[in-house]
Design a protein around this motif. Structure first.
Motif, PDB file in Angstrom:
ATOM      1  N   SER A  11     -17.143   4.116 -24.579  1.00  0.00           N
ATOM      2  CA  SER A  11     -16.757   3.157 -25.280  1.00  0.00           C
ATOM      3  C   SER A  11     -15.267   3.165 -25.636  1.00  0.00           C
ATOM      4  CB  SER A  11     -18.067   2.259 -25.967  1.00  0.00           C
ATOM      5  OG  SER A  11     -18.046   3.122 -27.410  1.00  0.00           O
ATOM      6  N   VAL A  12     -15.516   4.075 -26.850  1.00  0.00           N
ATOM      7  CA  VAL A  12     -13.829   3.708 -27.067  1.00  0.00           C
ATOM      8  C   VAL A  12     -12.521   4.012 -26.799  1.00  0.00           C
ATOM      9  CG1 VAL A  12     -12.748   4.810 -29.510  1.00  0.00           C
ATOM     10  CG2 VAL A  12     -15.116   4.859 -29.538  1.00  0.00           C
ATOM     11  N   PRO A  13     -12.158   4.425 -25.949  1.00  0.00           N
ATOM     12  CA  PRO A  13     -11.202   4.116 -25.096  1.00  0.00           C
ATOM     13  C   PRO A  13     -11.067   3.546 -24.365  1.00  0.00           C
ATOM     14  CG  PRO A  13     -11.997   6.459 -23.848  1.00  0.00           C
ATOM     15  CD  PRO A  13     -13.180   5.542 -25.504  1.00  0.00           C
ATOM     16  N   VAL A  14     -12.153   2.586 -23.694  1.00  0.00           N
ATOM     17  CA  VAL A  14     -11.991   1.529 -22.976  1.00  0.00           C
ATOM     18  C   VAL A  14     -12.096   0.034 -23.784  1.00  0.00           C
ATOM     19  CG1 VAL A  14     -14.232  -0.661 -21.582  1.00  0.00           C
ATOM     20  CG2 VAL A  14     -14.160   1.943 -20.894  1.00  0.00           C
ATOM     21  N   SER A  15     -12.316   0.120 -24.876  1.00  0.00           N
ATOM     22  CA  SER A  15     -12.279  -1.129 -25.744  1.00  0.00           C
ATOM     23  C   SER A  15     -10.700  -1.098 -25.885  1.00  0.00           C
ATOM     24  CB  SER A  15     -12.865  -0.994 -27.356  1.00  0.00           C
ATOM     25  OG  SER A  15     -12.793   0.204 -28.080  1.00  0.00           O
ATOM     26  N   THR A  16     -10.004   0.116 -26.702  1.00  0.00           N
ATOM     27  CA  THR A  16      -7.990   0.358 -26.607  1.00  0.00           C
ATOM     28  C   THR A  16      -7.986   0.054 -25.804  1.00  0.00           C
ATOM     29  OG1 THR A  16      -9.176   2.678 -28.391  1.00  0.00           O
ATOM     30  CG2 THR A  16      -6.787   2.095 -27.800  1.00  0.00           C
ATOM     31  N   SER A  67      -7.833  -3.387 -25.906  1.00  0.00           N
ATOM     32  CA  SER A  67      -7.004  -4.429 -26.962  1.00  0.00           C
ATOM     33  C   SER A  67      -5.499  -4.282 -26.365  1.00  0.00           C
ATOM     34  CB  SER A  67      -7.715  -3.963 -28.040  1.00  0.00           C
ATOM     35  OG  SER A  67      -8.739  -4.171 -28.569  1.00  0.00           O
ATOM     36  N   ALA A  68      -5.423  -3.529 -26.056  1.00  0.00           N
ATOM     37  CA  ALA A  68      -4.185  -3.158 -25.187  1.00  0.00           C
ATOM     38  C   ALA A  68      -3.692  -4.354 -24.538  1.00  0.00           C
ATOM     39  CB  ALA A  68      -3.763  -1.142 -25.161  1.00  0.00           C
ATOM     40  N   PHE A  69      -4.666  -3.914 -23.498  1.00  0.00           N
ATOM     41  CA  PHE A  69      -4.192  -4.925 -22.742  1.00  0.00           C
ATOM     42  C   PHE A  69      -3.915  -6.815 -23.420  1.00  0.00           C
ATOM     43  CE2 PHE A  69      -4.936  -1.564 -19.385  1.00  0.00           C
ATOM     44  CZ  PHE A  69      -3.481  -1.151 -18.965  1.00  0.00           C
ATOM     45  N   ARG A  70      -4.756  -7.153 -23.686  1.00  0.00           N
ATOM     46  CA  ARG A  70      -4.794  -8.214 -24.445  1.00  0.00           C
ATOM     47  C   ARG A  70      -3.648  -8.080 -25.083  1.00  0.00           C
ATOM     48  NH1 ARG A  70      -5.291 -12.645 -23.317  1.00  0.00           N
ATOM     49  NH2 ARG A  70      -6.254 -14.882 -24.865  1.00  0.00           N
ATOM     50  N   MET A  71      -3.326  -7.491 -26.043  1.00  0.00           N
ATOM     51  CA  MET A  71      -2.244  -8.120 -27.383  1.00  0.00           C
ATOM     52  C   MET A  71      -0.504  -8.049 -25.936  1.00  0.00           C
ATOM     53  SD  MET A  71      -2.142  -5.457 -30.003  1.00  0.00           S
ATOM     54  CE  MET A  71      -4.120  -4.784 -30.758  1.00  0.00           C
ATOM     55  N   LEU A  72      -0.843  -6.779 -25.072  1.00  0.00           N
ATOM     56  CA  LEU A  72       0.480  -7.376 -23.713  1.00  0.00           C
ATOM     57  C   LEU A  72       0.141  -9.112 -23.278  1.00  0.00           C
ATOM     58  CD1 LEU A  72       3.115  -5.905 -22.097  1.00  0.00           C
ATOM     59  CD2 LEU A  72       1.176  -4.939 -20.494  1.00  0.00           C
ATOM     60  N   ASP A  73      -0.719  -8.780 -22.821  1.00  0.00           N
ATOM     61  CA  ASP A  73      -0.842 -10.426 -22.213  1.00  0.00           C
ATOM     62  C   ASP A  73       0.012 -11.778 -23.257  1.00  0.00           C
ATOM     63  OD1 ASP A  73      -1.050 -12.186 -20.532  1.00  0.00           O
ATOM     64  OD2 ASP A  73      -3.535 -12.382 -21.237  1.00  0.00           O
ATOM     65  N   ILE A  74      -0.730 -11.286 -24.746  1.00  0.00           N
ATOM     66  CA  ILE A  74      -0.556 -12.080 -25.862  1.00  0.00           C
ATOM     67  C   ILE A  74       1.374 -11.646 -26.025  1.00  0.00           C
ATOM     68  CG2 ILE A  74      -0.412 -12.513 -28.219  1.00  0.00           C
ATOM     69  CD1 ILE A  74      -2.921 -12.100 -28.102  1.00  0.00           C
ATOM     70  N   VAL A  75       1.647 -11.126 -25.978  1.00  0.00           N
ATOM     71  CA  VAL A  75       3.123 -10.430 -26.261  1.00  0.00           C
ATOM     72  C   VAL A  75       3.879 -11.303 -24.971  1.00  0.00           C
ATOM     73  CG1 VAL A  75       5.276  -8.991 -26.279  1.00  0.00           C
ATOM     74  CG2 VAL A  75       3.327  -8.628 -28.215  1.00  0.00           C
ATOM     75  N   LEU A  76       3.654 -11.391 -23.790  1.00  0.00           N
ATOM     76  CA  LEU A  76       3.976 -11.390 -22.669  1.00  0.00           C
ATOM     77  C   LEU A  76       4.456 -13.173 -22.740  1.00  0.00           C
ATOM     78  CD1 LEU A  76       3.378  -9.543 -20.270  1.00  0.00           C
ATOM     79  CD2 LEU A  76       5.705  -9.627 -20.964  1.00  0.00           C
ATOM     80  N   TRP A  77       3.154 -13.279 -22.969  1.00  0.00           N
ATOM     81  CA  TRP A  77       2.632 -15.162 -23.493  1.00  0.00           C
ATOM     82  C   TRP A  77       3.900 -15.612 -24.201  1.00  0.00           C
ATOM     83  CZ3 TRP A  77       0.955 -18.925 -27.212  1.00  0.00           C
ATOM     84  CH2 TRP A  77       1.209 -19.596 -27.291  1.00  0.00           C
TER      85      TRP A  77
END
Length: 94
Positions: A68-73, A76-86
């Motif tokens: 669960s720890v690597p999956v949630s990390t 979160s990283a992909f979500r942050m990347l999505d926000i930065v790209l947006w």
């Protein structure tokens, strides 16, 4: 080993007559002074749970924690990347 670290930390705090900084909130002061005791209690609860359960439950719990720890990390990283790209797209277009 955890108990030894806790006792060493307690002795150091007694020797130094340590007081937390005055700008800390009350709950921070309370938690910091009992940090090692809280960690020791949490690990003790986890150890008791794992020792008193069936081996398959213990392995399943450990597997769940380790996966669960690597999956949630990663999520979160992909979500942050999505926000930065947006944000980059919004500033580029606007």
């Amino acid at each position: 080993m955890v108990i030894l670290r806790k006792r060493i930390h307690e002795r150091k705090m007694v020797e130094r007559n340590y007081e937390p900084p005055s700008h800390w909130m009350q709950w921070e002061k309370r938690v910091y002074c009992n940090y090692d005791a809280n960690i020791c209690a949490a690990l003790s609860l986890l150890q008791n749970f794992l020792m008193n359960s069936r081996p398959s439950v213990a392995f399943g719990t450990m597997l769940l924690l380790f996966v669960s720890v690597p999956v949630s990390t990663t999520f979160s990283a992909f979500r942050m990347l999505d926000i930065v790209l947006w944000l980059m797209d919004a500033t580029h277009v606007g």
